[in-house]
Enzyme design. Sequence first.
Site, PDB file in Angstrom:
ATOM      1  N   GLY A 240       0.825  -1.193   0.000  1.00 20.38           N
ATOM      2  CA  GLY A 240       0.000   0.000   0.000  1.00 20.38           C
ATOM      3  C   GLY A 240       0.866   1.252   0.000  1.00 20.38           C
ATOM      4  O   GLY A 240       2.044   1.220   0.385  1.00 20.38           O
ATOM      5  N   CYS A 241       0.293   2.376  -0.419  1.00 27.07           N
ATOM      6  CA  CYS A 241       1.071   3.615  -0.547  1.00 27.07           C
ATOM      7  C   CYS A 241       1.548   4.127   0.813  1.00 27.07           C
ATOM      8  O   CYS A 241       2.739   4.402   0.999  1.00 27.07           O
ATOM      9  CB  CYS A 241       0.280   4.673  -1.300  1.00 27.07           C
ATOM     10  SG  CYS A 241      -1.359   5.011  -0.623  1.00 27.07           S
TER      11      CYS A 241
END
Length: 337
Positions: free
Chosen positions: A144-145
């Site tokens: 995930g970012c």
Amino acid sequence: MGIRIGVAGASGYAGGELLRLIAGHPEFELVAATAHSQAGKPVAVVHPHLTGLDLILTETTPDVFADTDLVFLALPHGESGAVAAALPASAKVVDLGADHRLHDAAAWTRYYGGEHAGAWTYGLPELPGQRELIAGSSRVAATGCYAVATTLALAPLLHSGLAEPDDVVVVAASGTSGAGKSAKVHLLGSEVMGDLSPYKVGAHQHVPEIKQATGATGLSFTPVLAPMPRGILATVTAKPTNCDITAGVVRAVLADAYGDEPLVHLLPEGAWPHTAATLGSASAHLQATVDVDSGRIIVVSAIDNLGRGAAAQAVQCANIMFELPETSGLSVFGVAP
């Protein structure tokens, strides 16, 4: 003929960034790009910045990817599992969604809901031993970012024993593209401009992923929506294991972890990360100090959430899977102004 690549979910922001990177990759050949509501439209109509990329978006079906060497899945959370299951078991796949990141099915249910699709090899090459696992895998779950920005800052502190795993606090600001391309009232320009707003406070879905990747056991995470299209700035603080730890010691640990890494940069002492400096790049910028009052370790991390936080990281993993130079098709440097 290059390595034949397909992209599912090519109409979104991460999908568009994937298309851009693949189009400029020396070894990749884009042969299939799919979408849902945008199926049937030329890529350049959906992504005007990709004018000249002559490809029509199609419906997402397994047959579309029959002749590909690797498929990137840039689908909403909860949708990758079914698509991946319909592909041949031998197919190389990199999933940009959350479906295959978590090992704990209960954590998936708690934070995402629905059925857990099973865990794949975690796609963060800079973690110890992970690069070799990615190289030997046919299915990889990109991070995930927020998770990559936080993990790169935190993991060396915990792995070295420099920080306590049960007392980690993260406040991270992200651009609006992190919320996806679907129209939402709270993402209208008039709502976002001139404003900072926290969201999913105390219950963000990247918490179990960060804990899994770093070994943290107690994590308070507060995400903040910032009035910019792209970028993440994460401020990570942790309690040191002893009171004698200095900023120099923290920087030395980070330098040891990332000194040979092409896409993670510890900035010179006194220079602090800026999101603008990572725009359009695959790089992460880090800086560290020790708080003079509380004694807590502070590491600040900046990335482009669509680059290092999504598409560029997925391409980095694909390069490793095909034994290509890790930075092939990627820019180490940002775009300015």
